[in-house]
Write a protein that holds these residues in place. Structure first.
Motif, PDB file in Angstrom:
ATOM      1  N   GLN A 179       0.862  -1.192   0.000  1.00 28.81           N
ATOM      2  CA  GLN A 179       0.000   0.000   0.000  1.00 28.81           C
ATOM      3  C   GLN A 179       0.892   1.234   0.000  1.00 28.81           C
ATOM      4  O   GLN A 179       1.949   1.252   0.629  1.00 28.81           O
ATOM      5  CB  GLN A 179      -0.904  -0.002   1.233  1.00 28.81           C
ATOM      6  CG  GLN A 179      -1.862   1.179   1.267  1.00 28.81           C
ATOM      7  CD  GLN A 179      -2.826   1.094   2.443  1.00 28.81           C
ATOM      8  OE1 GLN A 179      -3.253   0.022   2.827  1.00 28.81           O
ATOM      9  NE2 GLN A 179      -3.157   2.240   3.003  1.00 28.81           N
ATOM     10  N   ASN A 180       0.463   2.286  -0.703  1.00 30.94           N
ATOM     11  CA  ASN A 180       1.237   3.519  -0.794  1.00 30.94           C
ATOM     12  C   ASN A 180       1.260   4.292   0.520  1.00 30.94           C
ATOM     13  O   ASN A 180       0.350   4.176   1.333  1.00 30.94           O
ATOM     14  CB  ASN A 180       0.673   4.429  -1.891  1.00 30.94           C
ATOM     15  CG  ASN A 180       0.939   3.890  -3.279  1.00 30.94           C
ATOM     16  OD1 ASN A 180       1.983   3.291  -3.524  1.00 30.94           O
ATOM     17  ND2 ASN A 180       0.004   4.093  -4.182  1.00 30.94           N
ATOM     18  N   GLN A 181       2.277   5.110   0.687  1.00 30.39           N
ATOM     19  CA  GLN A 181       2.450   6.052   1.787  1.00 30.39           C
ATOM     20  C   GLN A 181       2.300   5.427   3.182  1.00 30.39           C
ATOM     21  O   GLN A 181       1.427   5.813   3.952  1.00 30.39           O
ATOM     22  CB  GLN A 181       1.491   7.221   1.627  1.00 30.39           C
ATOM     23  CG  GLN A 181       1.712   7.976   0.341  1.00 30.39           C
ATOM     24  CD  GLN A 181       0.737   9.119   0.151  1.00 30.39           C
ATOM     25  OE1 GLN A 181      -0.350   9.128   0.698  1.00 30.39           O
ATOM     26  NE2 GLN A 181       1.149  10.085  -0.632  1.00 30.39           N
ATOM     27  N   PRO A 182       3.151   4.494   3.522  1.00 27.50           N
ATOM     28  CA  PRO A 182       3.094   3.886   4.858  1.00 27.50           C
ATOM     29  C   PRO A 182       3.375   4.912   5.953  1.00 27.50           C
ATOM     30  O   PRO A 182       4.211   5.801   5.776  1.00 27.50           O
ATOM     31  CB  PRO A 182       4.168   2.808   4.811  1.00 27.50           C
ATOM     32  CG  PRO A 182       5.094   3.239   3.729  1.00 27.50           C
ATOM     33  CD  PRO A 182       4.271   3.995   2.729  1.00 27.50           C
ATOM     34  N   GLN A 183       2.683   4.789   7.065  1.00 26.81           N
ATOM     35  CA  GLN A 183       2.811   5.742   8.174  1.00 26.81           C
ATOM     36  C   GLN A 183       3.357   5.107   9.448  1.00 26.81           C
ATOM     37  O   GLN A 183       3.492   5.783  10.462  1.00 26.81           O
ATOM     38  CB  GLN A 183       1.435   6.355   8.477  1.00 26.81           C
ATOM     39  CG  GLN A 183       0.820   7.105   7.316  1.00 26.81           C
ATOM     40  CD  GLN A 183       1.628   8.335   6.943  1.00 26.81           C
ATOM     41  OE1 GLN A 183       2.111   9.057   7.807  1.00 26.81           O
ATOM     42  NE2 GLN A 183       1.813   8.553   5.653  1.00 26.81           N
ATOM     43  N   TRP A 184       3.616   3.815   9.431  1.00 26.03           N
ATOM     44  CA  TRP A 184       4.052   3.077  10.615  1.00 26.03           C
ATOM     45  C   TRP A 184       5.380   2.401  10.334  1.00 26.03           C
ATOM     46  O   TRP A 184       5.733   2.175   9.177  1.00 26.03           O
ATOM     47  CB  TRP A 184       2.991   2.052  11.015  1.00 26.03           C
ATOM     48  CG  TRP A 184       1.746   2.744  11.464  1.00 26.03           C
ATOM     49  CD1 TRP A 184       0.734   3.200  10.664  1.00 26.03           C
ATOM     50  CD2 TRP A 184       1.413   3.123  12.788  1.00 26.03           C
ATOM     51  NE1 TRP A 184      -0.209   3.832  11.426  1.00 26.03           N
ATOM     52  CE2 TRP A 184       0.171   3.800  12.734  1.00 26.03           C
ATOM     53  CE3 TRP A 184       2.031   2.953  14.021  1.00 26.03           C
ATOM     54  CZ2 TRP A 184      -0.453   4.309  13.874  1.00 26.03           C
ATOM     55  CZ3 TRP A 184       1.403   3.448  15.150  1.00 26.03           C
ATOM     56  CH2 TRP A 184       0.179   4.121  15.065  1.00 26.03           C
ATOM     57  N   ALA A 185       6.101   2.055  11.395  1.00 23.50           N
ATOM     58  CA  ALA A 185       7.428   1.471  11.206  1.00 23.50           C
ATOM     59  C   ALA A 185       7.710   0.391  12.234  1.00 23.50           C
ATOM     60  O   ALA A 185       7.189   0.420  13.349  1.00 23.50           O
ATOM     61  CB  ALA A 185       8.485   2.561  11.326  1.00 23.50           C
TER      62      ALA A 185
END
Length: 135
Positions: free
Chosen positions: A28-34
């Motif tokens: 999925q585009n633009q991941p916000q978590w790591a």
């Protein structure tokens, strides 16, 4: 260890790493978590799966909202989705491996130890330490 939010320049550095424009697990585009453990980024849905694995396997942080230590930032900047995936693939853990199996594999656990050693300037381990004996 003091922690602080990831600065915009740190966020840009992490996002610019090869493969980090998409979720490490579902693309999925633009991941916000790591995953601090693996230096990878992923989407909200996959972050829930990572959290369910437990912090002994993968330690999850929000790229924008959570506090980060300097050591954690270094791990994020030295790894990235493509590096982690390439390492795991070289050890026979392919991208389609179910997440629990992938991240709890011996190869993944060794990759975490390698990243920690690199950050600390220590020799990189070539194998996992023997399991601790129960008393």
């Amino acid at each position: 260890m003091a922690s602080h939010n990831m600065s915009p320049s740190d966020q840009a550095a992490v996002r610019s790493l090869p493969g980090n424009d998409k979720c490490a697990d579902c693309a999925q585009n633009q991941p916000q978590w790591a995953s601090v453990s693996f230096g990878t980024v992923f989407c909200l849905e996959c972050s829930g799966i990572h959290r369910s694995l437990g912090v002994h396997i993968t330690f999850v942080r929000s790229i924008a909202m959570d506090g980060w230590t300097e050591e954690q930032l270094k791990i994020m900047k030295m790894s990235g989705n493509n590096k982690c995936a390439s390492y795991l693939a070289s050890k026979g853990v392919i991208a389609s491996t179910p997440l629990r199996e992938k991240y709890s594999s011996s190869a993944a656990q060794l990759y975490k130890l390698i990243l920690k050693a690199r950050v600390k300037g220590e020799p990189e381990p070539t194998s996992l330490p023997p399991p601790k004996k129960k008393s």
